[in-house]
Design a protein around this motif. Structure first.
Motif, PDB file in Angstrom:
ATOM      1  N   THR A  77       0.830  -1.201   0.000  1.00  0.00           N
ATOM      2  CA  THR A  77       0.000   0.000   0.000  1.00  0.00           C
ATOM      3  C   THR A  77       0.865   1.251   0.000  1.00  0.00           C
ATOM      4  OG1 THR A  77      -1.707  -1.190   1.241  1.00  0.00           O
ATOM      5  CG2 THR A  77      -1.874   1.197   1.174  1.00  0.00           C
ATOM      6  N   LEU A  78       1.949   1.233   0.751  1.00  0.00           N
ATOM      7  CA  LEU A  78       2.862   2.380   0.770  1.00  0.00           C
ATOM      8  C   LEU A  78       3.500   2.595  -0.596  1.00  0.00           C
ATOM      9  CD1 LEU A  78       4.515   4.562   2.228  1.00  0.00           C
ATOM     10  CD2 LEU A  78       6.141   2.762   2.882  1.00  0.00           C
ATOM     11  N   LEU A  79       3.959   1.520  -1.237  1.00  0.00           N
ATOM     12  CA  LEU A  79       4.604   1.638  -2.544  1.00  0.00           C
ATOM     13  C   LEU A  79       3.646   2.155  -3.611  1.00  0.00           C
ATOM     14  CD1 LEU A  79       6.737  -1.647  -2.570  1.00  0.00           C
ATOM     15  CD2 LEU A  79       7.504   0.693  -2.090  1.00  0.00           C
ATOM     16  N   LEU A  80       2.382   1.768  -3.523  1.00  0.00           N
ATOM     17  CA  LEU A  80       1.396   2.244  -4.497  1.00  0.00           C
ATOM     18  C   LEU A  80       0.843   3.618  -4.131  1.00  0.00           C
ATOM     19  CD1 LEU A  80      -0.670  -1.031  -5.114  1.00  0.00           C
ATOM     20  CD2 LEU A  80       1.100  -0.049  -6.570  1.00  0.00           C
ATOM     21  N   GLY A  81       0.718   3.873  -2.831  1.00  0.00           N
ATOM     22  CA  GLY A  81       0.080   5.109  -2.401  1.00  0.00           C
ATOM     23  C   GLY A  81       0.981   6.320  -2.459  1.00  0.00           C
ATOM     24  N   TYR A  82       2.296   6.144  -2.284  1.00  0.00           N
ATOM     25  CA  TYR A  82       3.187   7.304  -2.273  1.00  0.00           C
ATOM     26  C   TYR A  82       3.190   8.036  -3.616  1.00  0.00           C
ATOM     27  CZ  TYR A  82       6.981  10.167  -0.476  1.00  0.00           C
ATOM     28  OH  TYR A  82       7.720  11.242  -0.023  1.00  0.00           O
ATOM     29  N   PRO A  83       3.359   7.336  -4.750  1.00  0.00           N
ATOM     30  CA  PRO A  83       3.301   8.072  -6.028  1.00  0.00           C
ATOM     31  C   PRO A  83       1.964   8.773  -6.246  1.00  0.00           C
ATOM     32  CG  PRO A  83       4.223   5.877  -6.344  1.00  0.00           C
ATOM     33  CD  PRO A  83       3.679   5.913  -4.953  1.00  0.00           C
ATOM     34  N   LEU A  84       0.853   8.134  -5.838  1.00  0.00           N
ATOM     35  CA  LEU A  84      -0.459   8.772  -5.992  1.00  0.00           C
ATOM     36  C   LEU A  84      -0.547  10.036  -5.135  1.00  0.00           C
ATOM     37  CD1 LEU A  84      -3.046   5.838  -6.047  1.00  0.00           C
ATOM     38  CD2 LEU A  84      -2.649   7.520  -7.839  1.00  0.00           C
TER      39      LEU A  84
END
Length: 283
Positions: A77-84
Protein backbone atom coordinates in the motif's frame (compact mmCIF):
# COMPACT_ATOMS: atom_id res chain seq x y z
CA UNK A 1 -7.63 31.49 33.39
CA UNK A 2 -9.48 30.98 30.11
CA UNK A 3 -13.00 29.67 30.45
CA UNK A 4 -14.19 26.98 28.06
CA UNK A 5 -17.96 26.79 28.59
CA UNK A 6 -18.58 24.29 25.78
CA UNK A 7 -15.63 21.98 26.48
CA UNK A 8 -17.72 19.57 28.56
CA UNK A 9 -20.38 19.30 25.85
CA UNK A 10 -17.76 18.61 23.21
CA UNK A 11 -15.90 16.01 25.28
CA UNK A 12 -18.93 14.17 26.70
CA UNK A 13 -19.83 12.23 23.48
CA UNK A 14 -16.25 10.96 23.19
CA UNK A 15 -16.33 10.08 26.89
CA UNK A 16 -19.52 8.06 26.47
CA UNK A 17 -18.04 6.19 23.48
CA UNK A 18 -14.89 5.48 25.50
CA UNK A 19 -16.97 4.11 28.38
CA UNK A 20 -18.91 1.89 25.98
CA UNK A 21 -15.70 0.54 24.45
CA UNK A 22 -14.19 -0.06 27.89
CA UNK A 23 -17.30 -1.96 29.00
CA UNK A 24 -17.24 -4.08 25.84
CA UNK A 25 -13.55 -4.88 26.26
CA UNK A 26 -14.13 -5.81 29.91
CA UNK A 27 -16.96 -8.16 28.89
CA UNK A 28 -14.77 -9.82 26.24
CA UNK A 29 -11.90 -10.18 28.71
CA UNK A 30 -14.06 -11.85 31.36
CA UNK A 31 -15.44 -14.21 28.70
CA UNK A 32 -11.87 -15.17 27.78
CA UNK A 33 -11.36 -16.40 31.35
CA UNK A 34 -14.44 -18.66 31.37
CA UNK A 35 -14.56 -22.37 30.57
CA UNK A 36 -16.31 -23.64 27.45
CA UNK A 37 -19.23 -26.06 27.93
CA UNK A 38 -19.68 -28.12 24.73
CA UNK A 39 -23.22 -28.11 23.40
CA UNK A 40 -24.28 -25.19 25.55
CA UNK A 41 -24.33 -21.42 25.18
CA UNK A 42 -23.64 -21.06 28.89
CA UNK A 43 -20.07 -20.70 30.12
CA UNK A 44 -18.36 -22.40 33.03
CA UNK A 45 -16.15 -21.11 35.80
CA UNK A 46 -12.98 -19.11 35.55
CA UNK A 47 -9.95 -20.77 33.98
CA UNK A 48 -6.64 -19.95 32.31
CA UNK A 49 -6.84 -22.99 30.05
CA UNK A 50 -8.04 -20.90 27.10
CA UNK A 51 -4.77 -18.95 27.03
CA UNK A 52 -2.77 -22.18 27.31
CA UNK A 53 -4.57 -23.48 24.18
CA UNK A 54 -3.19 -20.52 22.22
CA UNK A 55 0.14 -22.37 22.11
CA UNK A 56 -1.31 -24.99 19.75
CA UNK A 57 0.31 -24.90 16.27
CA UNK A 58 -2.91 -24.05 14.41
CA UNK A 59 -3.38 -20.83 16.36
CA UNK A 60 0.31 -19.94 16.29
CA UNK A 61 0.33 -20.24 12.50
CA UNK A 62 -2.80 -18.07 12.31
CA UNK A 63 -1.08 -15.33 14.32
CA UNK A 64 2.01 -15.50 12.11
CA UNK A 65 -0.03 -15.47 8.91
CA UNK A 66 -2.08 -12.52 10.13
CA UNK A 67 1.04 -10.50 10.95
CA UNK A 68 2.61 -11.43 7.59
CA UNK A 69 -0.52 -10.36 5.70
CA UNK A 70 -0.57 -7.06 7.60
CA UNK A 71 3.07 -6.30 6.81
CA UNK A 72 2.71 -7.24 3.15
CA UNK A 73 -0.43 -5.13 2.81
CA UNK A 74 1.15 -2.13 4.55
CA UNK A 75 4.32 -2.23 2.42
CA UNK A 76 2.52 -2.70 -0.91
CA UNK A 77 0.00 0.00 0.00
CA UNK A 78 2.86 2.38 0.77
CA UNK A 79 4.60 1.64 -2.54
CA UNK A 80 1.40 2.24 -4.50
CA UNK A 81 0.08 5.11 -2.40
CA UNK A 82 3.19 7.30 -2.27
CA UNK A 83 3.30 8.07 -6.03
CA UNK A 84 -0.46 8.77 -5.99
CA UNK A 85 -0.15 11.10 -3.01
CA UNK A 86 2.90 12.83 -4.52
CA UNK A 87 1.08 13.39 -7.81
CA UNK A 88 -2.02 14.57 -5.96
CA UNK A 89 -0.08 17.22 -4.04
CA UNK A 90 2.42 18.34 -6.67
CA UNK A 91 0.41 18.39 -9.88
CA UNK A 92 -0.75 21.85 -10.96
CA UNK A 93 -3.41 20.64 -13.38
CA UNK A 94 -6.70 20.93 -11.49
CA UNK A 95 -8.45 18.38 -13.73
CA UNK A 96 -5.68 15.82 -13.19
CA UNK A 97 -5.68 16.55 -9.45
CA UNK A 98 -9.44 15.92 -9.33
CA UNK A 99 -9.10 12.65 -11.24
CA UNK A 100 -6.37 11.39 -8.89
CA UNK A 101 -8.40 12.40 -5.85
CA UNK A 102 -11.52 10.64 -7.14
CA UNK A 103 -9.57 7.47 -7.98
CA UNK A 104 -7.88 7.44 -4.58
CA UNK A 105 -10.88 8.28 -2.38
CA UNK A 106 -13.81 6.63 -4.19
CA UNK A 107 -13.22 3.18 -2.58
CA UNK A 108 -14.04 4.76 0.79
CA UNK A 109 -17.62 5.32 -0.37
CA UNK A 110 -18.10 1.59 -0.94
CA UNK A 111 -18.57 -0.90 1.86
CA UNK A 112 -15.87 -3.47 2.51
CA UNK A 113 -18.20 -6.30 1.52
CA UNK A 114 -19.04 -4.62 -1.81
CA UNK A 115 -15.37 -4.08 -2.59
CA UNK A 116 -14.57 -7.67 -1.65
CA UNK A 117 -17.29 -9.07 -3.90
CA UNK A 118 -15.98 -6.99 -6.78
CA UNK A 119 -12.55 -8.56 -6.28
CA UNK A 120 -14.13 -12.01 -6.25
CA UNK A 121 -15.46 -11.24 -9.72
CA UNK A 122 -12.04 -10.01 -10.87
CA UNK A 123 -9.94 -12.79 -9.31
CA UNK A 124 -12.25 -15.78 -9.88
CA UNK A 125 -11.39 -18.66 -12.21
CA UNK A 126 -13.88 -17.23 -14.69
CA UNK A 127 -13.15 -13.66 -13.64
CA UNK A 128 -11.80 -10.70 -15.55
CA UNK A 129 -8.08 -11.40 -15.16
CA UNK A 130 -8.25 -15.08 -16.12
CA UNK A 131 -10.61 -14.34 -19.01
CA UNK A 132 -8.19 -11.75 -20.44
CA UNK A 133 -5.14 -13.99 -19.98
CA UNK A 134 -6.87 -16.96 -21.60
CA UNK A 135 -8.24 -14.77 -24.38
CA UNK A 136 -4.70 -13.59 -25.17
CA UNK A 137 -3.47 -17.19 -25.15
CA UNK A 138 -1.02 -16.55 -22.30
CA UNK A 139 -2.42 -19.35 -20.15
CA UNK A 140 -4.19 -22.61 -20.92
CA UNK A 141 -6.12 -22.94 -17.67
CA UNK A 142 -7.24 -20.42 -15.06
CA UNK A 143 -4.69 -19.21 -12.51
CA UNK A 144 -5.78 -19.75 -8.92
CA UNK A 145 -6.07 -16.28 -7.37
CA UNK A 146 -9.02 -16.96 -5.08
CA UNK A 147 -8.48 -18.76 -1.76
CA UNK A 148 -4.80 -17.69 -1.69
CA UNK A 149 -2.80 -15.25 0.38
CA UNK A 150 -2.01 -13.31 -2.80
CA UNK A 151 -5.69 -12.69 -3.51
CA UNK A 152 -6.32 -11.62 0.09
CA UNK A 153 -3.40 -9.15 -0.01
CA UNK A 154 -4.60 -7.66 -3.31
CA UNK A 155 -8.08 -7.04 -1.92
CA UNK A 156 -6.73 -5.68 1.38
CA UNK A 157 -4.47 -3.23 -0.46
CA UNK A 158 -7.55 -1.87 -2.22
CA UNK A 159 -9.23 -1.42 1.16
CA UNK A 160 -6.31 0.42 2.83
CA UNK A 161 -5.00 2.43 -0.14
CA UNK A 162 -7.34 5.45 0.26
CA UNK A 163 -6.33 5.97 3.90
CA UNK A 164 -2.64 5.68 3.00
CA UNK A 165 -2.99 8.24 0.19
CA UNK A 166 -4.81 10.71 2.44
CA UNK A 167 -2.16 10.48 5.19
CA UNK A 168 0.75 10.75 2.77
CA UNK A 169 -0.86 13.66 0.94
CA UNK A 170 -1.30 15.50 4.24
CA UNK A 171 2.39 15.01 5.07
CA UNK A 172 3.62 16.01 1.60
CA UNK A 173 1.44 19.12 1.49
CA UNK A 174 3.22 20.49 4.59
CA UNK A 175 6.69 20.24 3.04
CA UNK A 176 8.07 23.64 2.06
CA UNK A 177 9.09 23.55 -1.62
CA UNK A 178 11.91 25.99 -0.85
CA UNK A 179 13.87 23.15 0.75
CA UNK A 180 13.87 21.24 -2.53
CA UNK A 181 14.79 24.37 -4.46
CA UNK A 182 17.68 24.97 -2.09
CA UNK A 183 18.92 21.42 -2.62
CA UNK A 184 18.69 21.81 -6.40
CA UNK A 185 20.53 25.14 -6.23
CA UNK A 186 23.38 23.33 -4.47
CA UNK A 187 23.70 20.88 -7.35
CA UNK A 188 21.32 18.09 -6.36
CA UNK A 189 19.29 16.57 -9.18
CA UNK A 190 15.55 15.87 -8.90
CA UNK A 191 16.08 12.28 -7.71
CA UNK A 192 18.71 13.23 -5.13
CA UNK A 193 16.59 16.16 -3.91
CA UNK A 194 13.67 13.78 -3.46
CA UNK A 195 15.73 11.17 -1.60
CA UNK A 196 17.53 13.64 0.67
CA UNK A 197 14.79 16.21 1.27
CA UNK A 198 11.25 15.18 0.32
CA UNK A 199 11.35 11.56 1.47
CA UNK A 200 12.85 12.26 4.94
CA UNK A 201 10.45 15.15 5.55
CA UNK A 202 7.49 12.92 4.65
CA UNK A 203 8.50 10.22 7.14
CA UNK A 204 5.83 11.18 9.72
CA UNK A 205 3.14 10.54 7.08
CA UNK A 206 4.78 7.27 6.03
CA UNK A 207 4.93 6.02 9.62
CA UNK A 208 1.32 7.05 10.29
CA UNK A 209 0.13 5.40 7.06
CA UNK A 210 2.02 2.14 7.66
CA UNK A 211 0.85 1.76 11.26
CA UNK A 212 -2.75 2.59 10.33
CA UNK A 213 -2.70 0.14 7.42
CA UNK A 214 -1.27 -2.56 9.69
CA UNK A 215 -3.89 -2.05 12.41
CA UNK A 216 -6.72 -1.79 9.88
CA UNK A 217 -5.66 -4.98 8.13
CA UNK A 218 -5.27 -6.89 11.40
CA UNK A 219 -8.94 -6.34 12.22
CA UNK A 220 -10.23 -7.00 8.68
CA UNK A 221 -12.76 -9.83 8.50
CA UNK A 222 -14.91 -9.74 5.35
CA UNK A 223 -11.99 -9.68 2.91
CA UNK A 224 -9.98 -12.61 4.37
CA UNK A 225 -13.18 -14.60 4.89
CA UNK A 226 -14.58 -14.16 1.38
CA UNK A 227 -11.37 -14.05 -0.66
CA UNK A 228 -9.55 -16.59 1.49
CA UNK A 229 -12.54 -18.92 1.57
CA UNK A 230 -11.45 -20.53 4.86
CA UNK A 231 -8.04 -21.51 3.45
CA UNK A 232 -6.27 -18.36 4.63
CA UNK A 233 -6.59 -18.42 8.40
CA UNK A 234 -6.41 -15.10 10.21
CA UNK A 235 -7.31 -14.16 13.77
CA UNK A 236 -10.58 -12.53 12.70
CA UNK A 237 -11.73 -15.53 10.65
CA UNK A 238 -10.86 -17.95 13.47
CA UNK A 239 -12.83 -15.82 15.93
CA UNK A 240 -15.83 -16.02 13.60
CA UNK A 241 -15.51 -19.76 13.11
CA UNK A 242 -15.15 -20.49 16.83
CA UNK A 243 -17.89 -18.09 17.89
CA UNK A 244 -20.58 -18.72 15.30
CA UNK A 245 -19.77 -22.22 14.04
CA UNK A 246 -18.66 -23.97 17.23
CA UNK A 247 -20.30 -21.53 19.68
CA UNK A 248 -17.05 -21.58 21.64
CA UNK A 249 -17.41 -17.97 22.72
CA UNK A 250 -14.85 -18.17 25.57
CA UNK A 251 -12.01 -19.22 23.27
CA UNK A 252 -13.18 -16.77 20.59
CA UNK A 253 -12.90 -14.05 23.24
CA UNK A 254 -9.43 -15.35 24.16
CA UNK A 255 -8.31 -15.05 20.54
CA UNK A 256 -9.72 -11.53 20.42
CA UNK A 257 -7.83 -10.47 23.54
CA UNK A 258 -4.61 -12.09 22.29
CA UNK A 259 -5.04 -10.43 18.89
CA UNK A 260 -5.52 -7.02 20.49
CA UNK A 261 -2.45 -7.54 22.68
CA UNK A 262 -0.38 -8.67 19.68
CA UNK A 263 -1.49 -5.61 17.70
CA UNK A 264 -0.41 -3.27 20.49
CA UNK A 265 2.95 -5.04 20.83
CA UNK A 266 3.67 -4.97 17.09
CA UNK A 267 2.66 -1.30 16.78
CA UNK A 268 4.91 -0.45 19.75
CA UNK A 269 7.81 -2.29 18.09
CA UNK A 270 7.10 -0.50 14.79
CA UNK A 271 7.16 2.84 16.56
CA UNK A 272 10.48 1.99 18.21
CA UNK A 273 12.02 0.76 14.95
CA UNK A 274 10.79 3.77 12.98
CA UNK A 275 11.73 6.35 15.62
CA UNK A 276 15.11 7.08 13.93
CA UNK A 277 13.29 7.52 10.62
CA UNK A 278 10.75 9.83 12.22
CA UNK A 279 13.55 12.02 13.53
CA UNK A 280 14.70 12.53 9.95
CA UNK A 281 11.51 14.48 9.30
CA UNK A 282 12.16 16.73 12.30
CA UNK A 283 15.50 18.06 11.08
Amino acid sequence: MTRRPFLGWFVSPAGLVALGLAAALAAVFQYSLRAYIPGSLDVGGFTLGNFADLLKPIYGSAFLQTVALCFETAVITLLLGYPLAYALVRTRNKALKSVILIIAVTPLFLGEVVRTYSWMIVLGNNGFINSVLMGLGLIQKPVQFMFTSFGVVVALVHVTLPVMVIMLAAALSHIDRDYEKAAESLGAGPIRAFLTVTLPLSMPGIIAGVTTAFAWTFSAFATPQLIGGGRVNTISTLVYQLGFASFNFPFAATLSVAGLALTLVVLALLKRVMRPLEKLGEH
